[in-house]
Write a protein that holds these residues in place. Structure first.
Motif, PDB file in Angstrom:
ATOM      1  N   ALA A 109      41.289  20.927 -12.208  1.00  0.00           N
ATOM      2  CA  ALA A 109      40.326  21.845 -12.811  1.00  0.00           C
ATOM      3  C   ALA A 109      39.330  22.285 -11.744  1.00  0.00           C
ATOM      4  CB  ALA A 109      39.611  21.161 -13.971  1.00  0.00           C
ATOM      5  N   THR A 110      39.003  23.556 -11.756  1.00  0.00           N
ATOM      6  CA  THR A 110      38.090  24.054 -10.731  1.00  0.00           C
ATOM      7  C   THR A 110      37.316  25.260 -11.232  1.00  0.00           C
ATOM      8  OG1 THR A 110      37.949  24.821  -8.440  1.00  0.00           O
ATOM      9  CG2 THR A 110      39.832  25.555  -9.702  1.00  0.00           C
ATOM     10  N   GLU A 111      36.165  25.468 -10.664  1.00  0.00           N
ATOM     11  CA  GLU A 111      35.318  26.634 -10.924  1.00  0.00           C
ATOM     12  C   GLU A 111      34.741  27.106  -9.601  1.00  0.00           C
ATOM     13  OE1 GLU A 111      31.126  25.117 -12.314  1.00  0.00           O
ATOM     14  OE2 GLU A 111      32.654  23.730 -13.124  1.00  0.00           O
ATOM     15  N   GLU A 112      34.347  28.381  -9.565  1.00  0.00           N
ATOM     16  CA  GLU A 112      33.730  28.967  -8.365  1.00  0.00           C
ATOM     17  C   GLU A 112      34.646  28.840  -7.142  1.00  0.00           C
ATOM     18  OE1 GLU A 112      29.291  29.020  -6.247  1.00  0.00           O
ATOM     19  OE2 GLU A 112      29.750  27.495  -7.750  1.00  0.00           O
ATOM     20  N   GLY A 113      35.962  28.936  -7.397  1.00  0.00           N
ATOM     21  CA  GLY A 113      36.917  28.953  -6.300  1.00  0.00           C
ATOM     22  C   GLY A 113      37.441  30.353  -6.074  1.00  0.00           C
ATOM     23  N   GLY A 114      38.660  30.438  -5.498  1.00  0.00           N
ATOM     24  CA  GLY A 114      39.235  31.747  -5.225  1.00  0.00           C
ATOM     25  C   GLY A 114      40.703  31.802  -5.604  1.00  0.00           C
ATOM     26  N   LEU A 115      41.153  32.978  -6.093  1.00  0.00           N
ATOM     27  CA  LEU A 115      42.552  33.204  -6.446  1.00  0.00           C
ATOM     28  C   LEU A 115      42.911  34.586  -5.936  1.00  0.00           C
ATOM     29  CD1 LEU A 115      45.043  32.120  -8.105  1.00  0.00           C
ATOM     30  CD2 LEU A 115      44.148  33.455 -10.031  1.00  0.00           C
ATOM     31  N   ALA A 116      44.033  34.688  -5.180  1.00  0.00           N
ATOM     32  CA  ALA A 116      44.415  35.976  -4.605  1.00  0.00           C
ATOM     33  C   ALA A 116      45.920  36.021  -4.396  1.00  0.00           C
ATOM     34  CB  ALA A 116      43.690  36.213  -3.274  1.00  0.00           C
ATOM     35  N   PHE A 117      46.461  37.232  -4.348  1.00  0.00           N
ATOM     36  CA  PHE A 117      47.888  37.419  -4.141  1.00  0.00           C
ATOM     37  C   PHE A 117      48.206  37.396  -2.655  1.00  0.00           C
ATOM     38  CE2 PHE A 117      51.487  40.353  -3.411  1.00  0.00           C
ATOM     39  CZ  PHE A 117      52.474  39.663  -4.104  1.00  0.00           C
ATOM     40  N   ASP A 118      49.297  36.692  -2.313  1.00  0.00           N
ATOM     41  CA  ASP A 118      49.752  36.589  -0.931  1.00  0.00           C
ATOM     42  C   ASP A 118      50.966  37.500  -0.755  1.00  0.00           C
ATOM     43  OD1 ASP A 118      50.623  35.957   1.581  1.00  0.00           O
ATOM     44  OD2 ASP A 118      51.091  33.858   1.140  1.00  0.00           O
ATOM     45  N   PRO A 119      50.812  38.639  -0.068  1.00  0.00           N
ATOM     46  CA  PRO A 119      51.950  39.551   0.092  1.00  0.00           C
ATOM     47  C   PRO A 119      53.074  38.988   0.959  1.00  0.00           C
ATOM     48  CG  PRO A 119      50.064  40.299   1.398  1.00  0.00           C
ATOM     49  CD  PRO A 119      49.580  39.165   0.562  1.00  0.00           C
ATOM     50  N   SER A 120      52.756  37.970   1.759  1.00  0.00           N
ATOM     51  CA  SER A 120      53.806  37.412   2.625  1.00  0.00           C
ATOM     52  C   SER A 120      54.794  36.555   1.848  1.00  0.00           C
ATOM     53  CB  SER A 120      53.179  36.571   3.751  1.00  0.00           C
ATOM     54  OG  SER A 120      52.615  35.363   3.249  1.00  0.00           O
ATOM     55  N   ALA A 145      40.591  36.806  -0.857  1.00  0.00           N
ATOM     56  CA  ALA A 145      41.155  38.091  -1.258  1.00  0.00           C
ATOM     57  C   ALA A 145      42.495  38.336  -0.593  1.00  0.00           C
ATOM     58  CB  ALA A 145      40.192  39.228  -0.892  1.00  0.00           C
ATOM     59  N   GLU A 146      43.331  39.097  -1.275  1.00  0.00           N
ATOM     60  CA  GLU A 146      44.556  39.598  -0.653  1.00  0.00           C
ATOM     61  C   GLU A 146      44.196  40.414   0.578  1.00  0.00           C
ATOM     62  OE1 GLU A 146      48.038  42.930  -1.582  1.00  0.00           O
ATOM     63  OE2 GLU A 146      46.847  42.114  -3.238  1.00  0.00           O
ATOM     64  N   ASP A 147      44.986  40.283   1.645  1.00  0.00           N
ATOM     65  CA  ASP A 147      44.775  41.045   2.867  1.00  0.00           C
ATOM     66  C   ASP A 147      46.073  41.765   3.207  1.00  0.00           C
ATOM     67  OD1 ASP A 147      44.215  42.110   5.311  1.00  0.00           O
ATOM     68  OD2 ASP A 147      43.631  40.229   6.279  1.00  0.00           O
ATOM     69  N   GLY A 148      46.189  42.987   2.695  1.00  0.00           N
ATOM     70  CA  GLY A 148      47.412  43.737   2.916  1.00  0.00           C
ATOM     71  C   GLY A 148      47.605  44.165   4.348  1.00  0.00           C
ATOM     72  N   SER A 149      46.536  44.336   5.101  1.00  0.00           N
ATOM     73  CA  SER A 149      46.677  44.773   6.488  1.00  0.00           C
ATOM     74  C   SER A 149      47.145  43.642   7.392  1.00  0.00           C
ATOM     75  CB  SER A 149      45.345  45.334   7.003  1.00  0.00           C
ATOM     76  OG  SER A 149      44.369  44.313   7.121  1.00  0.00           O
ATOM     77  N   ASP A 150      46.913  42.380   6.988  1.00  0.00           N
ATOM     78  CA  ASP A 150      47.307  41.233   7.816  1.00  0.00           C
ATOM     79  C   ASP A 150      48.360  40.371   7.138  1.00  0.00           C
ATOM     80  OD1 ASP A 150      45.314  41.397  10.170  1.00  0.00           O
ATOM     81  OD2 ASP A 150      44.011  41.586   8.417  1.00  0.00           O
ATOM     82  N   ASP A 151      48.906  40.854   6.010  1.00  0.00           N
ATOM     83  CA  ASP A 151      50.019  40.207   5.321  1.00  0.00           C
ATOM     84  C   ASP A 151      49.708  38.761   4.944  1.00  0.00           C
ATOM     85  OD1 ASP A 151      52.579  40.224   4.221  1.00  0.00           O
ATOM     86  OD2 ASP A 151      53.492  39.373   6.021  1.00  0.00           O
ATOM     87  N   GLY A 152      48.609  38.588   4.216  1.00  0.00           N
ATOM     88  CA  GLY A 152      48.267  37.245   3.799  1.00  0.00           C
ATOM     89  C   GLY A 152      47.081  37.231   2.859  1.00  0.00           C
ATOM     90  N   VAL A 153      46.409  36.070   2.793  1.00  0.00           N
ATOM     91  CA  VAL A 153      45.202  35.876   1.978  1.00  0.00           C
ATOM     92  C   VAL A 153      44.073  35.533   2.917  1.00  0.00           C
ATOM     93  CG1 VAL A 153      44.108  34.395   0.254  1.00  0.00           C
ATOM     94  CG2 VAL A 153      46.462  35.179  -0.084  1.00  0.00           C
ATOM     95  N   LEU A 154      42.931  36.239   2.765  1.00  0.00           N
ATOM     96  CA  LEU A 154      41.797  36.050   3.655  1.00  0.00           C
ATOM     97  C   LEU A 154      40.742  35.185   2.983  1.00  0.00           C
ATOM     98  CD1 LEU A 154      40.731  37.075   6.480  1.00  0.00           C
ATOM     99  CD2 LEU A 154      39.340  38.700   5.155  1.00  0.00           C
ATOM    100  N   LEU A 155      40.195  34.220   3.719  1.00  0.00           N
ATOM    101  CA  LEU A 155      39.139  33.311   3.259  1.00  0.00           C
ATOM    102  C   LEU A 155      37.918  33.486   4.139  1.00  0.00           C
ATOM    103  CD1 LEU A 155      37.984  30.702   1.811  1.00  0.00           C
ATOM    104  CD2 LEU A 155      39.118  29.412   3.653  1.00  0.00           C
ATOM    105  N   PHE A 156      36.740  33.601   3.508  1.00  0.00           N
ATOM    106  CA  PHE A 156      35.508  33.649   4.290  1.00  0.00           C
ATOM    107  C   PHE A 156      34.395  32.918   3.565  1.00  0.00           C
ATOM    108  CE2 PHE A 156      31.294  35.374   5.119  1.00  0.00           C
ATOM    109  CZ  PHE A 156      31.203  35.123   6.480  1.00  0.00           C
ATOM    110  N   GLY A 157      33.591  32.150   4.366  1.00  0.00           N
ATOM    111  CA  GLY A 157      32.324  31.585   3.925  1.00  0.00           C
ATOM    112  C   GLY A 157      32.446  30.509   2.873  1.00  0.00           C
ATOM    113  N   GLY A 158      31.355  30.380   2.077  1.00  0.00           N
ATOM    114  CA  GLY A 158      31.260  29.338   1.075  1.00  0.00           C
ATOM    115  C   GLY A 158      30.403  28.179   1.545  1.00  0.00           C
TER     116      GLY A 158
END
Length: 601
Positions: free
Chosen positions: A186-197, A241-254
């Motif tokens: 169980a989690t809150e205040e996390g991140g969920l994003a689509f990985d195009p790779s 977030a999804e990162d379509g320009s770099d073919d993956g999922v981008l993580l920053f900060g927190g």
């Protein structure tokens, strides 16, 4: 032979004739002026020459920009709302969010946004009231997926609350529970994003994972942990977030869960592995709004906050950053949203603009405003016929010939113009559309749809009063086409050039035409008392006929009444003379009145 004598009544007849002439002259002088008959007909407006068209070239797109949207009626102020794109249904979906500063009360409402039109959906089933949930669009499932958050554990009574680990899907306006396998915490205040790779959703970080949240992928209906050799530190309140320009999922900060310190690290998850990205990045922060924006081909980051004991009450940001091809770039904006963190953000697929709403900041908590970020397309408005129109919309207006920047989307518009003109048509260029609505004598409302840079041209028909006058005469006639006008009347004419024929009544002579105001006249011929030429109308004015000899004010030499009077007097005179002659012949000859015939032999 006797000498012939002259006619004795000849002097008398001459005297009578002279008297008749004098009497007729007196009658002519004394007779009142009957005036000149005036035509009351007014010509219909005559269409002038064609109006100029808009330039053929199309202005280039302007810079990216933020734009405030009207606050939708009924949309609650929220922070930590969940917002995701739904390209199948053509809108962005908002669900839940915290309704109190402590995030101990939550919303269970579902809203959609399509082109700035927000609609609350009445769903029979929903995930239950919650905030800080992770939500993203899954192209593999063609559904929106929601996971976890904090809120009601047993809807609808909601007697229990806490951190959640359930999975839900949304499509075509309906929610459905999505049973899964795997021991995802169980989690809150996390991140969920689509990985195009990989074609999978990636879940990372969050708060409330007592044994570590880790990295998880949703493969079909199974939450699975990839086998990692390296990974970022466990964080919550990060941007993911999804990162379509770099073919993956981008993580920053927190905030790093184990130390409570802020992070400004950037990581990319692609093909099942994490890689840290070095270089310039946004400052230390937590709870920024972050998402993939395919319109600009970049991950978009806005805001966030940084609060410590040493800098209390801290810093809340209003900066905008883009991540593309492995590097961060700060994006300038002249009028960004107010500084905030914990806002929801996603792309509205109907416009391609990134939508931001809610959050907390120095200006309040939670906000209920809505902002969009997108490419600023350049729109130019033209009204070549009048240059007196304005194109108004919710946030401002365009003046003719002055470019303005607008995001793609649909806007309520009102075209207003000056008096004396009529809107005939509105012509958009290829990436611009205008749907007319209500119209009045001075404005027209409608909808402007913008999908690229272009132009909007308003064509007007302008009608102007033209007065007909004469100088030195009283019977000039002006003819345009099949319509005639008398001096002293007026016509309502549009811009353009007209063939004009001016004529004077018999006995008068036209020497020329003069024009004033916004009129010009080019004479082409003058014959038979008429003047012909081209009259050009560019506004109001007056046409005046000039005479060399004024027409008679009363009986003219050719007036039928004058001729009838002369004939009557002549008849009376001749008749009188005949009577005198006959009486003269009837008298017997005397010495005083000898015969006048030839002498007898």
């Amino acid at each position: 032979m006797a000498k012939r004598r002259s006619c004795p009544w000849t002097p008398r007849l001459a005297a009578v004739a002279l008297g008749v002439v004098l009497l007729a002259s007196a009658l002519v002088v004394a007779s009142p002026d009957r005036g000149t008959p005036t035509l009351a007909a007014m010509a219909s407006p005559i269409r002038g020459s064609a109006l100029a068209s808009a330039p053929a070239s199309t202005p280039a797109a302007g810079p990216d920009l933020w734009q405030a949207d009207p606050t939708p009626p009924g949309l609650p102020g929220l922070y930590y709302p969940s917002l995701a794109s739904d390209p199948v249904d053509g809108y962005a979906v908002l669900y839940g969010g915290c309704t109190s500063v402590e995030c101990n009360s939550w919303s269970n409402e579902t809203w959609t946004d399509a082109g700035g039109v927000w609609t609350q959906l009445n769903t029979t089933v929903s995930p239950g009231a919650r905030g800080e949930a992770q939500m993203a669009w899954d192209p593999t499932l063609s559904e929106v997926v929601l996971f976890g958050g904090v809120g009601c554990r047993n809807p609808p009574t909601c007697t229990e609350s806490g951190t959640l680990n359930d999975t839900w899907t949304f499509v075509h306006g309906a929610w459905a529970a999505y049973p899964t396998t795997g021991a995802v915490p169980a989690t809150e205040e996390g991140g969920l994003a689509f990985d195009p790779s990989s074609g999978n959703l990636v879940l990372f970080g969050g708060y409330g994972c007592f044994s570590g949240c880790g990295t998880w992928e949703l493969v079909g209906r199974a939450w699975t942990e990839p086998n990692l050799t390296t990974a970022p530190a466990e964080v919550y309140g990060e941007g993911l977030a999804e990162d379509g320009s770099d073919d993956g999922v981008l993580l920053f900060g927190g905030v790093v869960s184990s130390t409570g310190s802020y992070s400004d690290a950037t990581w990319l998850f692609s093909k099942g592995a994490w890689t840290q990205i070095s270089g310039e990045s946004p400052a230390l922060r937590v709870d920024p709004t972050m998402g993939w924006d395919p319109t600009i081909g970049s991950v978009l980051l806005f805001g966030g906050t940084y609060v410590t004991l040493s800098n209390f009450p801290g810093v809340t940001y209003a900066d905008t950053w883009g991540f593309q091809d492995g590097s961060w770039t700060e994006l300038s904006s002249t009028a960004p949203p107010g500084a905030r963190s914990e806002a929801g953000g996603a792309v509205d697929p109907s416009t391609g603009n990134f939508v931001l709403t809610g959050g907390c900041g120095p200006g309040g908590c939670p906000y209920d405003d809505v902002w969009t970020y997108g490419v600023a397309y350049t729109l130019e408005f033209f009204d070549p016929g009048t240059t007196c129109a304005l194109l108004d919309y919710a946030d401002g207006h365009f003046t003719p010939g002055t470019p303005a920047n607008l995001q793609a989307g649909t806007y309520g518009m009102t075209i207003t113009w000056c008096a004396g003109v009529t809107l005939e048509s509105v012509t958009p260029s290829a990436d611009v559309a205008f749907t007319p609505g209500l119209a009045s004598a001075v404005n027209e409302t409608g909808e402007l749809s913008l999908h690229g840079s272009g132009t909007l041209t308003a064509d007007f028909v302008a009608t102007f009063p033209v007065l007909w006058a004469e100088n030195g005469g009283s019977c000039a006639t002006f003819r345009l086409g099949g319509t005639s006008y008398d001096a002293g009347s007026s016509a309502s004419l549009t811009n353009g050039t007209y063939l004009l024929v001016a004529a004077a009544c018999p006995g008068a002579s036209l020497t020329g035409l003069t024009v004033s105001g916004s009129l010009t006249f080019t004479q082409s011929s003058a014959a038979g008392g008429n003047i012909t030429g081209n009259l050009t109308v560019a506004g109001a004015g007056q046409v005046t006929a000039q005479f060399s000899v004024a027409a008679s004010a009363g009986f003219g030499l050719t007036d039928p009444w004058f001729l009838l009077a002369i004939a009557a007097v002549a008849i009376v005179a001749v008749g009188g003379a005949v009577i005198v002659w006959r009486r003269r012949r009837a008298r017997p000859p005397t010495a005083a009145n000898p015969p006048t015939g030839p002498a007898e032999p």
